[in-house]
Design a protein around this motif. Sequence first.
Motif, PDB file in Angstrom:
ATOM      1  N   TYR A  85       0.872  -1.179   0.000  1.00  0.00           N
ATOM      2  CA  TYR A  85       0.000   0.000   0.000  1.00  0.00           C
ATOM      3  C   TYR A  85       0.904   1.222   0.000  1.00  0.00           C
ATOM      4  O   TYR A  85       1.466   1.602   1.033  1.00  0.00           O
ATOM      5  CB  TYR A  85      -0.893  -0.022   1.244  1.00  0.00           C
ATOM      6  CG  TYR A  85      -1.946   1.064   1.284  1.00  0.00           C
ATOM      7  CD1 TYR A  85      -2.879   1.197   0.261  1.00  0.00           C
ATOM      8  CD2 TYR A  85      -2.022   1.941   2.364  1.00  0.00           C
ATOM      9  CE1 TYR A  85      -3.851   2.180   0.311  1.00  0.00           C
ATOM     10  CE2 TYR A  85      -2.994   2.918   2.422  1.00  0.00           C
ATOM     11  CZ  TYR A  85      -3.909   3.035   1.391  1.00  0.00           C
ATOM     12  OH  TYR A  85      -4.868   4.013   1.446  1.00  0.00           O
ATOM     13  N   GLU A  89       2.198   4.241  -8.591  1.00  0.00           N
ATOM     14  CA  GLU A  89       1.169   3.581  -9.381  1.00  0.00           C
ATOM     15  C   GLU A  89       1.700   3.073 -10.719  1.00  0.00           C
ATOM     16  O   GLU A  89       0.915   2.660 -11.572  1.00  0.00           O
ATOM     17  CB  GLU A  89      -0.004   4.542  -9.638  1.00  0.00           C
ATOM     18  CG  GLU A  89      -0.672   5.049  -8.374  1.00  0.00           C
ATOM     19  CD  GLU A  89      -1.883   5.912  -8.664  1.00  0.00           C
ATOM     20  OE1 GLU A  89      -2.687   5.545  -9.542  1.00  0.00           O
ATOM     21  OE2 GLU A  89      -2.020   6.965  -8.026  1.00  0.00           O
ATOM     22  N   LEU A 106      -1.933  -1.909  -3.869  1.00  0.00           N
ATOM     23  CA  LEU A 106      -2.842  -0.774  -3.948  1.00  0.00           C
ATOM     24  C   LEU A 106      -2.064   0.529  -3.872  1.00  0.00           C
ATOM     25  O   LEU A 106      -1.122   0.655  -3.091  1.00  0.00           O
ATOM     26  CB  LEU A 106      -3.862  -0.771  -2.804  1.00  0.00           C
ATOM     27  CG  LEU A 106      -4.955  -1.830  -2.850  1.00  0.00           C
ATOM     28  CD1 LEU A 106      -4.552  -3.043  -2.031  1.00  0.00           C
ATOM     29  CD2 LEU A 106      -6.266  -1.250  -2.328  1.00  0.00           C
ATOM     30  N   THR A 109      -3.958   6.303  -3.328  1.00  0.00           N
ATOM     31  CA  THR A 109      -5.094   7.062  -3.846  1.00  0.00           C
ATOM     32  C   THR A 109      -6.361   6.213  -3.922  1.00  0.00           C
ATOM     33  O   THR A 109      -7.456   6.758  -4.102  1.00  0.00           O
ATOM     34  CB  THR A 109      -4.780   7.609  -5.248  1.00  0.00           C
ATOM     35  OG1 THR A 109      -4.396   6.519  -6.099  1.00  0.00           O
ATOM     36  CG2 THR A 109      -3.649   8.624  -5.202  1.00  0.00           C
ATOM     37  N   GLU A 110      -6.233   4.898  -3.793  1.00  0.00           N
ATOM     38  CA  GLU A 110      -7.401   4.024  -3.941  1.00  0.00           C
ATOM     39  C   GLU A 110      -8.265   3.956  -2.681  1.00  0.00           C
ATOM     40  O   GLU A 110      -9.441   3.612  -2.765  1.00  0.00           O
ATOM     41  CB  GLU A 110      -6.944   2.628  -4.366  1.00  0.00           C
ATOM     42  CG  GLU A 110      -6.369   2.621  -5.767  1.00  0.00           C
ATOM     43  CD  GLU A 110      -5.899   1.265  -6.225  1.00  0.00           C
ATOM     44  OE1 GLU A 110      -6.584   0.662  -7.066  1.00  0.00           O
ATOM     45  OE2 GLU A 110      -4.841   0.804  -5.744  1.00  0.00           O
ATOM     46  N   HIS A 114     -11.198   0.108  -1.544  1.00  0.00           N
ATOM     47  CA  HIS A 114     -10.459  -1.003  -2.128  1.00  0.00           C
ATOM     48  C   HIS A 114      -9.526  -1.679  -1.121  1.00  0.00           C
ATOM     49  O   HIS A 114      -9.303  -2.892  -1.196  1.00  0.00           O
ATOM     50  CB  HIS A 114      -9.657  -0.521  -3.337  1.00  0.00           C
ATOM     51  CG  HIS A 114     -10.512   0.009  -4.441  1.00  0.00           C
ATOM     52  ND1 HIS A 114     -11.299  -0.803  -5.219  1.00  0.00           N
ATOM     53  CD2 HIS A 114     -10.731   1.279  -4.874  1.00  0.00           C
ATOM     54  CE1 HIS A 114     -11.957  -0.073  -6.111  1.00  0.00           C
ATOM     55  NE2 HIS A 114     -11.629   1.195  -5.919  1.00  0.00           N
ATOM     56  N   PRO A 130      -7.336  -5.086  -7.009  1.00  0.00           N
ATOM     57  CA  PRO A 130      -7.678  -3.665  -6.948  1.00  0.00           C
ATOM     58  C   PRO A 130      -7.339  -2.967  -8.268  1.00  0.00           C
ATOM     59  O   PRO A 130      -6.570  -3.496  -9.082  1.00  0.00           O
ATOM     60  CB  PRO A 130      -6.808  -3.146  -5.799  1.00  0.00           C
ATOM     61  CG  PRO A 130      -6.478  -4.364  -4.990  1.00  0.00           C
ATOM     62  CD  PRO A 130      -6.369  -5.479  -5.977  1.00  0.00           C
ATOM     63  N   PRO A 131      -7.889  -1.763  -8.500  1.00  0.00           N
ATOM     64  CA  PRO A 131      -7.764  -1.114  -9.813  1.00  0.00           C
ATOM     65  C   PRO A 131      -6.347  -0.926 -10.340  1.00  0.00           C
ATOM     66  O   PRO A 131      -6.065  -1.265 -11.495  1.00  0.00           O
ATOM     67  CB  PRO A 131      -8.450   0.236  -9.589  1.00  0.00           C
ATOM     68  CG  PRO A 131      -9.472  -0.045  -8.538  1.00  0.00           C
ATOM     69  CD  PRO A 131      -8.811  -1.040  -7.615  1.00  0.00           C
ATOM     70  N   ALA A 132      -5.437  -0.368  -9.538  1.00  0.00           N
ATOM     71  CA  ALA A 132      -4.073  -0.137 -10.028  1.00  0.00           C
ATOM     72  C   ALA A 132      -3.403  -1.454 -10.395  1.00  0.00           C
ATOM     73  O   ALA A 132      -2.709  -1.561 -11.412  1.00  0.00           O
ATOM     74  CB  ALA A 132      -3.247   0.608  -8.984  1.00  0.00           C
TER      75      ALA A 132
END
Length: 218
Positions: A85, A89, A106, A109-110, A114, A130-132
């Motif tokens: 974490y 990114e 992660l 910024t998430e 998330h 997670p998105p990244a």
Amino acid sequence: MASAGLTTVVVVDDHPAIVAGLVAWCADADPPVRVVDSGATPAAAWTDPGLSADVVVFDLHLAGQVPAWTDLRRLVEAGRRVIVYTMREDRDTILVCLELGAFAYLAKTEGPDHLVPAIQAAGRDRPCTPPAMARAISTDTRPGRPRLTPRETDVLVNWFACESKEMVARKLGLSVRTVNSYIDRVRIRYAEAGRPAPTKAALVARAIQDGLVRLDEL
């Protein structure tokens, strides 16, 4: 593995505001998550009570230093479920962390939407993207895809969808030993291709990269 529905966490981060926020997010989580300790160095994860935590939330850049690759590797090799974490990114950093065996990655910024589900997934050894992390995996074009047999692929994909290897064995009419054998073979194939996958999360990442499973199927 989390017990009695409670996932425990140790936080390795040298920003007090980040730690305070994470503690607050976990306190509001359902299913429950409890931060048992935190510290500005990896020592927090190697001493009680952090030593027995189900999940390690790990900042890759402590005190503004270069990435703590060695500390991440040591934690993973000790069998710890590590969620990186951190602020970075970029794809290369994310992919290196996954190759070292991080459970998930992660960007800070998430936020809690998330991070908390990732912690809960790690506590129960369930896949999480997670998105990244998903973006990095989906745009990874490096060579080295191993050739899996149809049965190896079938076992692998079913393992991602099930909570345990015992469930996979029942579903496919195999023994647990046979399921383990197939998964071990897949790990060996990836290691020989220069893309080691020591954890379930790492295998999920490899499978997505190689088109064996889609993100929306997880």
